[in-house]
Design a protein around this motif. Structure first.
Motif, short mmCIF file in Angstrom:
data_model
loop_
_atom_site.label_atom_id
_atom_site.label_comp_id
_atom_site.label_asym_id
_atom_site.label_seq_id
_atom_site.Cartn_x
_atom_site.Cartn_y
_atom_site.Cartn_z
N UNK A 116 0.83 -1.21 0.00
CA UNK A 116 0.00 0.00 0.00
C UNK A 116 0.87 1.27 0.00
N UNK A 117 1.93 1.21 0.77
CA UNK A 117 2.83 2.37 0.82
C UNK A 117 3.46 2.61 -0.55
N UNK A 118 3.83 1.51 -1.19
CA UNK A 118 4.42 1.62 -2.52
C UNK A 118 3.40 2.18 -3.51
N UNK A 119 2.13 1.68 -3.42
CA UNK A 119 1.09 2.17 -4.31
C UNK A 119 0.86 3.67 -4.12
N UNK A 120 0.83 4.10 -2.87
CA UNK A 120 0.63 5.52 -2.58
C UNK A 120 1.76 6.34 -3.19
#
Ligand code: DCM
Length: 156
Positions: free
Chosen positions: A2-6
């Motif tokens: 999720x952090x990477x997607x953000x």
């Protein structure tokens, strides 16, 4: 994940914004009473060492000629009087930071009307005559303007 997607979303949003941004660049072909034009050598960045007409980016909402006067004051420490429009060249997106073809370099010719020239942002300033123009190592955007500048110098 999720952090990477953000992170990717933020990156994509920034890129999309940049692609829509139109960065107008203005330049000044400043001439003197000896049929010479002022050229300036860039000191930093990917175009370091190359010659250009002094100038820079127009700020949002700023009239082109205001930007031209401001940039000459900031970069050269002088007051200028723009006389006439000389030409426009499309800027490659990498150069101006926007989409390919979205930005242009617009050049006016004019004269120094106050102050003393100081290279505040360039490594070198030089007054050159018509015959010396082509042989300088120009940044790509400015070279197409040389015929117009040469024609100007011969009719001054
Ligand atoms: N630029 C140009 N020709 C000029 C002046 C500037 O192509 N005569 C380009 C180089 C930079 C951009 O415009 O990528 C912004 O210029 P500056 O860094 O001087 O603000």
């Amino acid at each position: 994940v999720r952090a990477m997607q953000a992170h990717l979303d933020a990156y994509a949003a920034a890129a999309a914004e940049r692609a829509l941004e139109v960065t107008q660049v203005v330049g000044a072909a400043l001439v003197d009473d000896r049929r010479r034009v002022l050229v300036a050598r860039r000191g930093s960045g990917p175009l370091a060492g190359l010659w250009e007409f002094p100038g820079g980016k127009v700020e949002p909402g700023e009239p082109d000629l205001d930007a031209l006067v401001r940039e000459c004051r900031e970069e050269l420490g002088v007051a200028i009087t723009p006389h006439a429009f000389l030409g426009e060249v499309p800027l490659d997106g990498v150069v101006a930071g926007g989409a390919p073809g979205a930005s242009t370099l617009r050049v006016w010719w004019g004269r120094v009307t106050g102050g003393e020239l100081v290279a505040h942002e360039h490594t070198e300033l030089r007054w050159v005559v018509e015959d010396e123009l082509e042989e300088l190592d120009w940044i790509p955007a400015d070279r197409p303007l040389l015929p117009a500048v040469r024609a100007l110098l011969t009719r001054l």
